[in-house]
Design a protein around this motif. Structure first.
Motif, PDB file in Angstrom:
ATOM      1  N   ALA A 291    -103.125  61.005 -37.590  1.00  0.00           N
ATOM      2  CA  ALA A 291    -101.713  60.972 -38.002  1.00  0.00           C
ATOM      3  C   ALA A 291    -100.888  60.023 -37.137  1.00  0.00           C
ATOM      4  N   LYS A 292    -101.349  59.788 -35.913  1.00  0.00           N
ATOM      5  CA  LYS A 292    -100.601  58.918 -34.998  1.00  0.00           C
ATOM      6  C   LYS A 292    -101.074  57.469 -35.068  1.00  0.00           C
ATOM      7  N   TYR A 293    -102.034  57.190 -35.942  1.00  0.00           N
ATOM      8  CA  TYR A 293    -102.565  55.825 -36.062  1.00  0.00           C
ATOM      9  C   TYR A 293    -101.546  54.933 -36.773  1.00  0.00           C
ATOM     10  N   LYS A 294    -101.711  53.630 -36.609  1.00  0.00           N
ATOM     11  CA  LYS A 294    -100.815  52.660 -37.239  1.00  0.00           C
ATOM     12  C   LYS A 294    -100.717  52.942 -38.738  1.00  0.00           C
ATOM     13  N   LYS A 295     -99.498  52.910 -39.271  1.00  0.00           N
ATOM     14  CA  LYS A 295     -99.238  53.377 -40.630  1.00  0.00           C
ATOM     15  C   LYS A 295     -99.164  52.233 -41.627  1.00  0.00           C
ATOM     16  N   SER A 296     -99.645  52.483 -42.842  1.00  0.00           N
ATOM     17  CA  SER A 296     -99.420  51.612 -44.001  1.00  0.00           C
ATOM     18  C   SER A 296     -99.579  52.483 -45.238  1.00  0.00           C
ATOM     19  N   PRO A 297     -98.845  52.182 -46.325  1.00  0.00           N
ATOM     20  CA  PRO A 297     -98.843  53.061 -47.502  1.00  0.00           C
ATOM     21  C   PRO A 297    -100.229  53.363 -48.065  1.00  0.00           C
ATOM     22  N   GLU A 298    -101.171  52.429 -47.927  1.00  0.00           N
ATOM     23  CA  GLU A 298    -102.498  52.634 -48.500  1.00  0.00           C
ATOM     24  C   GLU A 298    -103.276  53.736 -47.792  1.00  0.00           C
ATOM     25  N   LYS A 299    -102.868  54.076 -46.574  1.00  0.00           N
ATOM     26  CA  LYS A 299    -103.597  55.094 -45.811  1.00  0.00           C
ATOM     27  C   LYS A 299    -103.206  56.514 -46.223  1.00  0.00           C
ATOM     28  N   ILE A 300    -102.250  56.630 -47.127  1.00  0.00           N
ATOM     29  CA  ILE A 300    -101.731  57.961 -47.455  1.00  0.00           C
ATOM     30  C   ILE A 300    -102.775  58.847 -48.115  1.00  0.00           C
ATOM     31  N   PHE A 301    -103.676  58.269 -48.901  1.00  0.00           N
ATOM     32  CA  PHE A 301    -104.596  59.098 -49.676  1.00  0.00           C
ATOM     33  C   PHE A 301    -105.641  59.772 -48.791  1.00  0.00           C
ATOM     34  N   ILE A 302    -106.173  59.045 -47.841  1.00  0.00           N
ATOM     35  CA  ILE A 302    -107.154  59.673 -46.954  1.00  0.00           C
ATOM     36  C   ILE A 302    -106.440  60.618 -45.984  1.00  0.00           C
ATOM     37  N   THR A 303    -105.171  60.338 -45.697  1.00  0.00           N
ATOM     38  CA  THR A 303    -104.378  61.276 -44.888  1.00  0.00           C
ATOM     39  C   THR A 303    -104.140  62.563 -45.662  1.00  0.00           C
ATOM     40  N   LEU A 304    -103.866  62.440 -46.952  1.00  0.00           N
ATOM     41  CA  LEU A 304    -103.722  63.622 -47.813  1.00  0.00           C
ATOM     42  C   LEU A 304    -105.032  64.399 -47.892  1.00  0.00           C
ATOM     43  N   ASP A 305    -106.149  63.690 -47.894  1.00  0.00           N
ATOM     44  CA  ASP A 305    -107.452  64.366 -47.894  1.00  0.00           C
ATOM     45  C   ASP A 305    -107.603  65.232 -46.640  1.00  0.00           C
ATOM     46  N   LEU A 306    -107.174  64.699 -45.509  1.00  0.00           N
ATOM     47  CA  LEU A 306    -107.238  65.472 -44.260  1.00  0.00           C
ATOM     48  C   LEU A 306    -106.356  66.715 -44.349  1.00  0.00           C
ATOM     49  N   TYR A 307    -105.143  66.522 -44.819  1.00  0.00           N
ATOM     50  CA  TYR A 307    -104.206  67.650 -44.932  1.00  0.00           C
ATOM     51  C   TYR A 307    -104.754  68.696 -45.900  1.00  0.00           C
ATOM     52  N   ARG A 345     -94.907  61.936 -45.184  1.00  0.00           N
ATOM     53  CA  ARG A 345     -93.515  61.679 -45.585  1.00  0.00           C
ATOM     54  C   ARG A 345     -93.080  60.274 -45.167  1.00  0.00           C
ATOM     55  N   THR A 346     -93.511  59.869 -43.980  1.00  0.00           N
ATOM     56  CA  THR A 346     -93.190  58.512 -43.521  1.00  0.00           C
ATOM     57  C   THR A 346     -93.830  57.465 -44.427  1.00  0.00           C
ATOM     58  N   LEU A 347     -95.077  57.699 -44.821  1.00  0.00           N
ATOM     59  CA  LEU A 347     -95.779  56.743 -45.686  1.00  0.00           C
ATOM     60  C   LEU A 347     -95.131  56.661 -47.063  1.00  0.00           C
ATOM     61  N   LEU A 381     -99.750  57.631 -59.567  1.00  0.00           N
ATOM     62  CA  LEU A 381    -100.735  58.394 -60.334  1.00  0.00           C
ATOM     63  C   LEU A 381    -101.744  59.061 -59.396  1.00  0.00           C
ATOM     64  N   PHE A 382    -102.233  58.324 -58.411  1.00  0.00           N
ATOM     65  CA  PHE A 382    -103.164  58.910 -57.443  1.00  0.00           C
ATOM     66  C   PHE A 382    -102.474  59.994 -56.620  1.00  0.00           C
ATOM     67  N   LEU A 383    -101.207  59.769 -56.279  1.00  0.00           N
ATOM     68  CA  LEU A 383    -100.454  60.788 -55.549  1.00  0.00           C
ATOM     69  C   LEU A 383    -100.363  62.081 -56.347  1.00  0.00           C
ATOM     70  N   SER A 384    -100.238  61.957 -57.661  1.00  0.00           N
ATOM     71  CA  SER A 384    -100.076  63.161 -58.493  1.00  0.00           C
ATOM     72  C   SER A 384    -101.299  64.066 -58.434  1.00  0.00           C
ATOM     73  N   ASP A 385    -102.447  63.517 -58.078  1.00  0.00           N
ATOM     74  CA  ASP A 385    -103.641  64.354 -57.919  1.00  0.00           C
ATOM     75  C   ASP A 385    -103.506  65.303 -56.731  1.00  0.00           C
ATOM     76  N   TYR A 386    -102.564  65.018 -55.858  1.00  0.00           N
ATOM     77  CA  TYR A 386    -102.339  65.863 -54.680  1.00  0.00           C
ATOM     78  C   TYR A 386    -101.048  66.681 -54.831  1.00  0.00           C
ATOM     79  N   SER A 387    -100.638  66.925 -56.070  1.00  0.00           N
ATOM     80  CA  SER A 387     -99.334  67.554 -56.300  1.00  0.00           C
ATOM     81  C   SER A 387     -99.226  68.916 -55.623  1.00  0.00           C
ATOM     82  N   ARG A 388    -100.322  69.664 -55.567  1.00  0.00           N
ATOM     83  CA  ARG A 388    -100.266  71.005 -54.979  1.00  0.00           C
ATOM     84  C   ARG A 388     -99.850  70.948 -53.512  1.00  0.00           C
ATOM     85  N   ILE A 389    -100.510  70.103 -52.748  1.00  0.00           N
ATOM     86  CA  ILE A 389    -100.174  70.061 -51.326  1.00  0.00           C
ATOM     87  C   ILE A 389     -98.920  69.222 -51.071  1.00  0.00           C
ATOM     88  N   LEU A 390     -98.643  68.248 -51.952  1.00  0.00           N
ATOM     89  CA  LEU A 390     -97.433  67.462 -51.764  1.00  0.00           C
ATOM     90  C   LEU A 390     -96.183  68.322 -51.939  1.00  0.00           C
TER      91      LEU A 390
END
Length: 599
Positions: A291-307, A345-347, A381-390
């Motif tokens: 979570a503290k690694y350098k951020k870019s929007p593309e990293k959100i999906f694997i971050t969501l996988d962790l969460y 949220r930052t991403l 669209l990919f974000l919507s697959d994580y709607s439950r945790i989002l």
């Protein structure tokens, strides 16, 4: 009392109708007297001569199916402990008490050796299915209150003997032996020595198992220096191993520890915490480092996988590390989730800003779908697959009050609208506003409206085929489909205005043959010019393409058809090379069919 009589009292045979139990110092026994103490010390000395820690009588007390010797050994220890209490109450400095203490030390040394040997020999069996079967709905404190050595009938774990495999049988037998030894050592004041052996063996197993799952201790600085590709591989390894680590390592280790040390709640909680803490902190601390690694929007999906992985395992984690001694593990899990949530949220904010900052001014050729549109919609669209945790992550993160959402784009927000519904609607609105600006880069106004229609159609299609249709709802789709029709209508009126205006204002009005010929010439010229320009334009969506063609064919075809029918016969050909009536109503339909393919 004779030796034979003493042994009959000392080594009671188990009742035939019930499970043999491990005697404790507090179980009912004949009142002690000096003569009985003498007999007990004599029997204990004789027994320990055969089964001392350095005895070569046998490799182990707890081998084979005949458990008489192991049961008797436990009884010796418990009776010896009762004797020590009796002697200490009478004369704390007596030689007999010293002798009894020496015998107890010898017995404990033997039990420690047996305990270590059982743990070591059976280390690969204690994670079999039989360990999982120990679980039951009852609380842990009640779970293991049955006897220690019974494996011949339906055992304490509720597994019928004939239905379990040999591996399970070995595991159950080892667990029963470990529990019997632990109960004895704890009840006689040697719990610390027992726990020390257990921790030495089991902690190494946890550490080794985590290593085999690819879970390694990493520092913050080391993670920050990693290339993203390297860190991404480690994240995928973690995601692959965390479920196994929780459900097949920590959970079963907790069950095993609870069973073996069921005699003492503080001991089992402390013991489990000490053997699992280091590994658990490494396992659950990793997501926080990511979570503290350098951020870019593309990293959100694997971050969501962790969460999501942590969220899905939270019930098990909370149960496994529920004791006060393990509270720091729960705290680490919560901290990792909080940091991941903040990162996500930052991403999302960064993603929104990247839409707003997209600065390309070159129009998309032929009015097609803009790359920004496809990028943003695929991202959402990919974000919507994580709607439950989002929904959990965004629950306390509403849209800023100053960012009002136009009702024409979204409608009136409803109380039941989830945080993710509002957030996705807002992101799409940000995209649509950006597309409005992109449309202004076209020199042809009609093409700009076709561009807007194409891009909004792409957006609506993406919503229809994904989870977004449930999140945004039917009203949202209908509202935006109306806007597509509006854009298409404006394209038609502006793009074909020259063709429409080339015909008389009222095609049913009687005009002279010369006026009719001039109108036909103007129509031919306007139609050919408009058609030639628009054959390079494109409408990728077949449904929208057909709807625009049908609308043009109906509106323009009807006007021209009326004018054609009234005035065709009243004109005459000026020359063979310049026919005045070049196009029939059927010709218009054929020309329209070729439009919007970008040819």
């Amino acid at each position: 009392m004779t030796r034979k009589g003493m042994r009959s009292v000392f080594f009671r045979p188990p009742p035939s109708s019930s499970t043999p139990s491990t005697p404790s110092p507090h179980s009912s026994s004949p009142p002690l007297s000096d003569s009985i103490v003498e007999e007990i010390l004599e029997v204990a000395k004789s027994f320990l001569a055969r089964w001392g820690p350095h005895s070569t009588t046998a490799a182990s007390l707890f081998q084979g199916d005949d458990r008489d010797e192991s049961r008797q050994f436990i009884e010796v220890v418990n009776k010896l402990y009762a004797v020590m209490h009796y002697l200490a109450s009478r004369d704390s400095s007596s030689d007999k008490l010293v002798s009894a203490h020496d015998l107890m030390s010898t017995a404990m040394e033997r039990l420690q050796k047996e305990f270590f040997q059982i743990l070591s020999v059976n280390r690969e069996y204690l994670y079999s299915e039989s360990v999982s079967s120990v679980q039951s709905p009852m609380p842990i404190s009640v779970r293991s209150s049955v006897s220690d050595f019974e494996l011949e009938t339906e055992d304490e774990f509720g597994i019928a003997n004939e239905s379990i495999s040999e591996v399970e049988r070995v595991s159950l037998s080892a667990m029963a032996d470990l529990k019997a030894i632990a109960d004895c050592m704890i009840s006689t004041g040697y719990g610390k020595e027992c726990v020390k052996v257990y921790k030495t063996v089991r902690k190494s197993i946890i550490d080794e198992s985590l290593y085999n799952l690819g879970i390694q201790k990493l520092s913050f600085s080391k993670v920050q220096k990693m290339d993203w590709e390297v860190l991404e591989r480690k994240i995928k390894t973690w995601l692959k191993g965390v479920k196994t680590a929780v459900k097949s390592l920590f959970e079963q280790e907790r069950i095993l520890c609870d069973h073996v040390f069921s005699a003492s709640l503080p001991i089992r909680e402390s013991c489990f915490a000490q053997i699992s803490k280091d590994g658990a902190m490494i396992l659950f601390g990793f997501p926080e480092l990511v979570a503290k690694y350098k951020k870019s929007p593309e990293k959100i999906f694997i971050t969501l996988d962790l969460y999501e992985a942590i969220a899905d395992l939270w019930t098990e984690i909370k149960y496994i590390f529920s004791s006060t001694a393990s509270s720091n593990v729960q705290s680490q899990v919560v901290s990792s989730q909080i940091k991941l949530g903040e990162n996500i949220r930052t991403l999302i904010t960064d993603f929104e800003m990247s839409i707003q900052k997209e600065s390309s001014k070159k129009p998309v050729p032929r009015g097609g779908v803009h790359p920004l549109t496809s990028y943003v919609m695929n991202y959402i669209l990919f974000l919507s697959d994580y709607s439950r945790i989002l929904n959990d992550i965004l629950a306390d993160w509403p849209l800023p009050e100053q960012l009002s959402m136009p009702e024409s784009y979204y409608g009136t927000p409803k109380e039941e609208d989830s945080p993710i519904t509002l957030r996705f609607a807002w992101l799409i609105l940000v995209l649509l506003c950006k597309l409005d600006g992109k449309g202004e880069h076209y020199n042809d106004v009609a093409l700009s409206y076709l561009f807007l229609a194409n891009n909004l159609q792409y957006i609506v299609n993406k919503v229809r085929i994904s989870n977004l249709r449930f999140l945004l709802g039917g009203d949202w789709i209908e509202r935006h489909e109306s806007r597509i029709k509006l854009y298409a209508s404006k394209y038609g009126r502006i793009g074909w205005n020259g063709v429409f205006s080339s015909l008389p204002a009222d095609v049913k009005t009687e005009i002279s043959p010369e006026e009719a010929r001039e109108s036909f010439r103007n129509f031919n010229r306007a139609f050919e010019e408009t058609y030639r320009k628009q054959t390079s334009w494109v409408v990728p969506d077949q449904k929208l393409r057909d709807e625009i063609k049908i609308s043009l064919a109906k509106e323009l075809g009807a006007l021209y058809g009326e004018f054609y029918a009234r005035n065709r016969v009243r004109t005459r050909r000026v020359s063979e090379s310049d026919p005045v009536v070049r196009l029939s109503p059927d010709d218009l339909s054929n020309y329209f069919s070729d439009l919007f393919y970008g040819s």
